[in-house]
Design an enzyme around this catalytic site. Structure first.
Site, PDB file in Angstrom:
ATOM      1  N   LYS A   7      70.375  76.796  13.019  1.00 39.71           N
ATOM      2  CA  LYS A   7      69.512  77.975  13.187  1.00 39.71           C
ATOM      3  C   LYS A   7      68.056  77.533  13.319  1.00 39.71           C
ATOM      4  CE  LYS A   7      67.263  81.894  12.833  1.00 39.71           C
ATOM      5  NZ  LYS A   7      66.035  81.551  12.150  1.00 39.71           N
ATOM      6  N   GLY A  10      61.842  81.280  15.539  1.00 39.35           N
ATOM      7  CA  GLY A  10      60.943  81.302  16.683  1.00 39.35           C
ATOM      8  C   GLY A  10      59.704  80.455  16.508  1.00 39.35           C
ATOM      9  N   GLY A  42      60.481  85.304  16.738  1.00 36.55           N
ATOM     10  CA  GLY A  42      59.509  86.201  16.125  1.00 36.55           C
ATOM     11  C   GLY A  42      58.110  86.168  16.697  1.00 36.55           C
ATOM     12  N   ASP A 161      68.819  84.348  10.609  1.00 40.76           N
ATOM     13  CA  ASP A 161      69.438  83.606   9.515  1.00 40.76           C
ATOM     14  C   ASP A 161      70.766  84.245   9.120  1.00 40.76           C
ATOM     15  OD1 ASP A 161      67.201  81.928   9.438  1.00 40.76           O
ATOM     16  OD2 ASP A 161      66.160  83.252   8.042  1.00 40.76           O
ATOM     17  N   LYS A 219      66.720  83.823   4.548  1.00 40.58           N
ATOM     18  CA  LYS A 219      67.307  82.499   4.815  1.00 40.58           C
ATOM     19  C   LYS A 219      68.163  82.040   3.644  1.00 40.58           C
ATOM     20  CE  LYS A 219      64.346  79.796   6.766  1.00 40.58           C
ATOM     21  NZ  LYS A 219      64.689  80.068   8.156  1.00 40.58           N
TER      22      LYS A 219
END
Length: 265
Positions: A7, A10, A42, A161, A219
């Site tokens: 993951k 941005g 993001g 996440d 997260k």
């Protein structure tokens, strides 16, 4: 086949070095691990919303999403960012296949319990893993944007996440959160030091005392939820550190490993 769900948020994606993508391609070609990349976007979403004078705010790290915000989120994530990641992998002689969670009903979603406050923010209730498996069998690295869909065709903004955790759960995969810091940091005597291993109880305590805050909250919550539901292992590692991904899959001590209480030493 061992899956590794990777993951990338941005803010990290914007600056990741070429070597990061080289490591992913090398991992796939070695054959022991199969990488699946899930990304956010993001900062670019914020930038576009601001230019269009559309207000946005966050609650506990989750973006409040109305119809207008949802359109921008999907356009940025499933369009601009997703295809940029695919191109980045192509530039290092890899082959990637970019999709959204909407494609093939990959991420089946329902509204969060806080839907009245958060709007069209969803949680994943089912992952159509055959879509991922099909892409992998064709020799591609899956690159997934976290937009979900329900049985009526309604789209949902899924925190990256949380989406990554759901995908890792469905595949029985390890999960790596890529950061620009070496892991979870705690301050002792004015000096920040990395935690090598941390348990669910300590994570909850860190959230309570605000050692962990903002975007790190979903997260670590996604990490704990994943460990309870079939994810083999969760780690937070620095994507800017040379060979960090390869070091991780080769079993070296890197980043912060998040574990259940019974596993902590």
């Amino acid at each position: 086949m061992k899956y590794l769900v990777i993951k990338c948020g941005g803010s990290v994606l914007e600056n990741l070095p070429r070597s990061f993508y080289e490591d992913i391609v090398q991992m796939q070609q070695a054959g022991e691990w199969t990488p699946v990349l899930v990304h956010g976007g993001g900062p670019l979403i914020n930038q576009l919303l601001k230019s269009l004078n559309i207000e946005t705010k966050f609650i506990n790290g989750l973006r409040v999403t109305n119809h207008d915000v949802l359109d921008i989120v999907e356009m940025v994530l499933s369009g601009m960012v997703n295809k940029q990641v695919v191109r980045n992998i192509a530039e290092v002689q890899g082959s990637a296949f970019g999709i959204s969670g909407v494609d093939g009903n990959l991420l089946k979603a329902v509204p969060t319990s806080d839907a009245q406050t958060l709007g069209f923010v969803g949680e994943v209730v089912e992952v159509n893993q055959t879509v991922i498996e099909g892409i992998v069998k064709q020799g591609y690295i899956p690159v997934i944007s976290p937009i979900g869909i329900d049985s009526t065709g309604q789209r949902y903004n899924i925190n990256g996440d949380i989406a990554a955790s759901a995908i890792a759960k469905s595949l029985g995969a390890n999960l790596c959160f890529i950061s620009d810091i070496p892991g979870i940091l705690v301050e002792k005597n004015g000096v920040k030091t990395k935690v090598d291993k941390v348990s669910k109880a300590i994570i909850e305590e860190m959230i309570e005392n605000q050692t962990i805050y903002g975007g790190m909250i979903p997260k670590v919550k996604a990490a704990i939820d994943g460990l309870v539901h079939n994810i083999r292992e969760v780690a937070i590692i620095n994507g800017f550190e040379k060979s960090s991904l390869l070091d991780y899959v080769n079993g070296k001590q890197i980043g912060t490993k998040i574990v259940l209480e019974e596993e902590i030493a």
